[in-house]
Design an enzyme around this catalytic site. Structure first.
Site, PDB file in Angstrom:
ATOM      1  N   ASN A 120      -0.436   2.941   6.016  1.00  0.00           N
ATOM      2  CA  ASN A 120      -0.758   4.146   5.251  1.00  0.00           C
ATOM      3  C   ASN A 120       0.263   5.245   5.477  1.00  0.00           C
ATOM      4  O   ASN A 120       1.443   5.009   5.299  1.00  0.00           O
ATOM      5  CB  ASN A 120      -2.205   4.572   5.533  1.00  0.00           C
ATOM      6  N   ASN A 148       0.872  -1.173   0.000  1.00  0.00           N
ATOM      7  CA  ASN A 148       0.000   0.000   0.000  1.00  0.00           C
ATOM      8  C   ASN A 148       0.913   1.229   0.000  1.00  0.00           C
ATOM      9  O   ASN A 148       1.888   1.256  -0.748  1.00  0.00           O
ATOM     10  CB  ASN A 148      -0.952  -0.086   1.205  1.00  0.00           C
ATOM     11  N   ASP A 167      -5.622   8.564   6.496  1.00  0.00           N
ATOM     12  CA  ASP A 167      -5.093   7.749   5.397  1.00  0.00           C
ATOM     13  C   ASP A 167      -3.690   8.242   5.039  1.00  0.00           C
ATOM     14  O   ASP A 167      -2.780   8.143   5.852  1.00  0.00           O
ATOM     15  CB  ASP A 167      -6.093   7.809   4.221  1.00  0.00           C
TER      16      ASP A 167
HETATM   17 CA    CA Z   1      -3.862   4.979   1.467  1.00  0.00          CA
END
Ligand code: CA
Length: 287
Positions: A143, A97, A193
């Site tokens: 994140n 990610n 995020d």
């Molecule tokens: Ca993200």
């Protein structure tokens, strides 16, 4: 401060904006669309890949470094000359990610369970083509990453915790130590995020489900500003532009129903916010 649409990309999962100062190019990825985008001079081009791409970062020698499904690669300037760097051993349901380079040129990138259930993700650090080093484990959704202006503090978001954790960061060794909570994000604001930082040491955090980005003082844990974005799932942000005072913001359409898309038709777009702040630079990969 106001968010304006930069590019109505309609991306499934726009993420990972990175500013390449050498070429004045905004790179970003559509993780699920398997695309690396490059926005420059009012025009967006993309490179279509055949697997998920979690993040990209510019390289000192030109081109990009990328974390794909479970491996690291370099790409030439035009997306050609793809070269394998290293892979990681992860459960099949995991993929890379968010990720970002540190001021010394290491790439830090984390993984997540694609079903968002198991805390089986890890945060890795990669320098050149050495084996990736595991910095953190037990991560749900790896994140946002950011550094303080003196490079001595590393900030990190595992989204379901709704927290920003701070660590002492040893730039010589890449070691993390002394973890503590810097920010608790209230549920009413959305999920923390992607993240970036500015030269005053403030954190700028995209709030997934919150249709906004926010500015925080990590010394006090206080939210100092919230800027609405006309996309429900704001996913990440980075400073760029000639004076590094424009905040570029990515967003996502994935998982939104018809009524949510009708309310936020620009979801999946890339936005820009003119700030009064000088952002931290996007650091380049040294390998
Ligand atoms: Ca993200």
């Amino acid at each position: 401060m106001q968010a304006e649409i930069l590019f109505d990309a309609q991306a499934a999962l726009g993420e990972g904006p990175a500013w390449d100062a050498k070429t004045q190019t905004l790179y970003w990825v559509d993780i699920l669309g398997k695309r690396v985008h490059a926005w420059k001079d009012g025009r967006d081009d993309f490179l279509q890949l055949d697997e998920f791409v979690g993040c990209v970062a510019p390289r000192r020698d030109g081109g990009l470094v990328a974390a794909l499904h479970a491996s690291f690669w370099t790409f030439g300037r035009r997306g050609d000359q793809r070269a394998f760097l290293a892979s990681v051993s992860e459960p099949a349901a995991n993929r890379f990610n968010d990720g970002k380079c540190d001021p010394a040129g290491r790439l830090l990138a984390g993984t997540m369970d694609m079903e968002e259930k198991s805390a089986s993700g890890n945060l890795y650090s990669l320098i050149s083509n050495s084996p990736p080093r595991k910095l953190l484990e037990g991560i749900r959704i790896s994140n946002g990453l950011a550094w303080s202006p003196d490079h001595k503090i590393f900030y990190y978001i595992d989204t379901p915790t709704r927290q920003v954790r701070a660590f002492d960061y040893d730039l010589d060794t890449g070691d993390l130590s002394n973890p503590r909570v810097a920010v608790d994000v209230p549920a009413s604001m959305g999920w923390p995020d992607g993240m970036t930082s500015d030269m005053e040491g403030r954190l700028w955090i995209a709030l997934w489900g919150g249709a906004r980005v926010s500015r925080w003082d990590p010394a006090t844990g206080r939210c100092e500003a919230e800027i609405p974005v006309p996309a429900l799932q704001t996913s990440s942000c980075v400073f760029g532009g000639p004076r590094r005072d424009i905040l570029y913001v990515t967003s996502a359409r994935v998982g939104m129903d018809e009524s949510a898309l009708a309310k936020y038709p620009l979801s999946g777009g890339v936005f820009q916010i003119q700030t009064q702040t000088e952002g931290m630079p996007t650091f380049e990969f040294a390998g």
